[in-house]
Design a protein around this motif. Structure first.
Motif, PDB file in Angstrom:
ATOM      1  N   LYS A 286       0.741  -1.095   0.325  1.00 57.26           N
ATOM      2  CA  LYS A 286       0.066  -0.064   0.028  1.00 57.26           C
ATOM      3  C   LYS A 286       0.650   1.195   0.224  1.00 57.26           C
ATOM      4  O   LYS A 286       2.015   1.208   0.010  1.00 57.26           O
ATOM      5  N   ALA A 287       0.969   1.896  -0.700  1.00 60.57           N
ATOM      6  CA  ALA A 287       1.031   3.467  -0.986  1.00 60.57           C
ATOM      7  C   ALA A 287       1.511   4.125   0.282  1.00 60.57           C
ATOM      8  O   ALA A 287      -0.100   3.515   1.756  1.00 60.57           O
ATOM      9  N   LYS A 288       2.358   4.901   1.334  1.00 61.66           N
ATOM     10  CA  LYS A 288       2.546   5.559   2.220  1.00 61.66           C
ATOM     11  C   LYS A 288       1.383   6.579   2.859  1.00 61.66           C
ATOM     12  O   LYS A 288       1.177   6.007   3.984  1.00 61.66           O
ATOM     13  N   MET A 289       0.312   7.674   1.725  1.00 62.23           N
ATOM     14  CA  MET A 289      -0.614   7.703   2.187  1.00 62.23           C
ATOM     15  C   MET A 289      -1.559   6.967   2.401  1.00 62.23           C
ATOM     16  O   MET A 289      -2.307   7.481   3.107  1.00 62.23           O
ATOM     17  N   VAL A 290      -2.421   5.427   1.526  1.00 67.08           N
ATOM     18  CA  VAL A 290      -2.856   5.236   2.015  1.00 67.08           C
ATOM     19  C   VAL A 290      -3.018   4.060   3.523  1.00 67.08           C
ATOM     20  O   VAL A 290      -4.006   4.136   4.162  1.00 67.08           O
ATOM     21  N   VAL A 291      -1.030   4.400   3.983  1.00 60.91           N
ATOM     22  CA  VAL A 291      -1.705   3.698   5.235  1.00 60.91           C
ATOM     23  C   VAL A 291      -1.452   5.018   6.099  1.00 60.91           C
ATOM     24  O   VAL A 291      -2.523   4.518   7.607  1.00 60.91           O
ATOM     25  N   ILE A 292      -1.234   5.821   5.786  1.00 66.24           N
ATOM     26  CA  ILE A 292      -1.420   6.994   6.571  1.00 66.24           C
ATOM     27  C   ILE A 292      -3.242   7.133   6.885  1.00 66.24           C
ATOM     28  O   ILE A 292      -3.424   7.179   8.486  1.00 66.24           O
ATOM     29  N   VAL A 293      -3.781   6.936   5.938  1.00 70.43           N
ATOM     30  CA  VAL A 293      -5.080   7.328   6.430  1.00 70.43           C
ATOM     31  C   VAL A 293      -5.898   6.432   6.779  1.00 70.43           C
ATOM     32  O   VAL A 293      -7.170   6.774   7.645  1.00 70.43           O
ATOM     33  N   ALA A 294      -5.479   5.049   6.097  1.00 67.55           N
ATOM     34  CA  ALA A 294      -5.395   4.049   6.832  1.00 67.55           C
ATOM     35  C   ALA A 294      -5.497   4.782   8.589  1.00 67.55           C
ATOM     36  O   ALA A 294      -6.724   3.341   9.570  1.00 67.55           O
ATOM     37  N   ALA A 295      -3.953   4.513   8.598  1.00 69.16           N
ATOM     38  CA  ALA A 295      -4.134   4.649  10.398  1.00 69.16           C
ATOM     39  C   ALA A 295      -5.128   5.643  11.033  1.00 69.16           C
ATOM     40  O   ALA A 295      -5.215   6.024  12.529  1.00 69.16           O
ATOM     41  N   MET A 296      -5.369   6.660  10.396  1.00 67.76           N
ATOM     42  CA  MET A 296      -6.409   7.819  10.768  1.00 67.76           C
ATOM     43  C   MET A 296      -7.490   7.306  11.243  1.00 67.76           C
ATOM     44  O   MET A 296      -8.100   7.941  12.142  1.00 67.76           O
ATOM     45  N   ARG A 297      -8.062   6.185  10.240  1.00 66.83           N
ATOM     46  CA  ARG A 297      -9.379   5.282  10.490  1.00 66.83           C
ATOM     47  C   ARG A 297      -9.502   4.379  11.872  1.00 66.83           C
ATOM     48  O   ARG A 297     -10.163   4.557  12.463  1.00 66.83           O
TER      49      ARG A 297
END
Length: 314
Positions: A286-297
């Motif tokens: 997964k792309a870095k930004m996708v991982v960050i947003v998933a962490a937010m959720r």
């Protein structure tokens, strides 16, 4: 009867769905006089028992909702994502304030959304203080950035520094007010304590989460909270064709989303659950930004869980 309201800064449009199937439209100023005129309009249309629906548009709609709630109207505040999806289902292509108000009214008639829960006085005060603090933080950041570009020998440097120092003192005063407010309210005090039990969640995140969200009992699950904030995935896919990378909706509370982004970065390093979760996503490519947003959720799910269950993390 059903009324849909489309809120703007200076005015709002209302569409009343009559029992005959017809619609009535009127525009009102978004102030005390306009709110009273709206109530008079409803009275003249025998709609005092109407269910009034509006989008969650932040401070521009809050006063309208509070006014209606105070006068015993049934009020629902709906996530803009749901309204947008409903408009697409109707094939609505024209976008005006009148059209939007009509869409909101028809959504309300079709889905009968839950009634809005009015925030407590302490909740409203906390939100006001928090937003004032964030505005001052933004000003301070801008002033500090400007000072970095100046040499301390420049004539204006001392004034910039004096202004920045003054803002810092005001932020400290507000922090003290927030602390006293939380300590004086048993519900806020307990909920802040619950949120602070989560690794990577600090005072600023806890206060932002509690002040920017409506009453937590008004959400059925954490997915609804994520949608309210605007961090739900929005994939564009048809059959076997994937048209562009997935992204978040960004329809929701931008202020809370901004703070959550910063805390999500911290959680990737200091929250054991989120560290493991992000590592699994990274291994899947997964792309870095996708991982960050998933962490937010993921963080939203954890925060919602401790508040809903009234139990500390762990």
């Amino acid at each position: 009867m059903i009324v849909g309201i489309d809120i703007a800064k200076l005015k709002f449009d209302a569409v009343l769905l009559l029992d005959t199937g017809k619609e009535k439209h009127q525009t009102f100023t978004n102030d005390d006089k306009g709110h009273q005129s709206f109530k008079t309009w409803l009275e003249s249309n025998n709609a005092l028992n109407a269910h009034v629906c509006m989008e969650a548009t932040g401070r521009y709609g809050e006063e309208v909702a509070l006014f209606l709630h105070t006068h015993d109207f049934k009020v629902s505040v709906i996530n803009p994502t749901q309204i947008k999806g409903f408009a697409r289902s109707e094939g609505v292509r024209v976008k005006t304030d009148k059209v939007d108000a009509g869409v909101i009214a028809r959504f309300c008639r079709a889905h009968i959304p839950a009634l809005w829960i009015s925030p407590s006085k302490a909740h409203q005060d906390l939100r006001d203080l928090h937003r004032l603090r964030q505005n001052l933080v933004d000003y301070k950041t801008g002033f500090s950035n400007h000072m970095e570009a100046l040499k301390d020998t420049r004539a204006s440097y001392a004034t910039w520094k004096e202004s920045t120092d003054f803002i810092s003192k005001q932020i400290k005063k507000i922090d003290e007010q927030i602390k006293k407010l939380i300590e004086s309210d048993a519900v806020l005090n307990k909920n802040v304590d619950l949120l602070l039990s989560i690794p990577s969640v600090g005072q600023t995140m806890a206060v932002a989460f509690l002040s920017e969200l409506p009453e937590i009992s008004g959400f059925k699950n954490a997915k609804e909270v994520a949608a309210y904030i605007g961090i739900t995935p929005n994939l564009r896919q048809s059959g076997t064709s994937l048209r562009g990378a997935g992204h978040i909706t960004k329809i929701g509370n931008a202020h809370l989303r901004k703070i959550l982004f910063m805390v999500g970065l911290v959680a990737q390093k200091h929250n054991p659950q989120i560290i493991e979760f992000c590592m699994r996503l990274a291994k899947k490519g997964k792309a870095k930004m996708v991982v960050i947003v998933a962490a937010m959720r993921k963080l939203v799910h954890i925060m919602f869980g401790v508040l809903k269950n009234q139990q500390k993390f762990g």
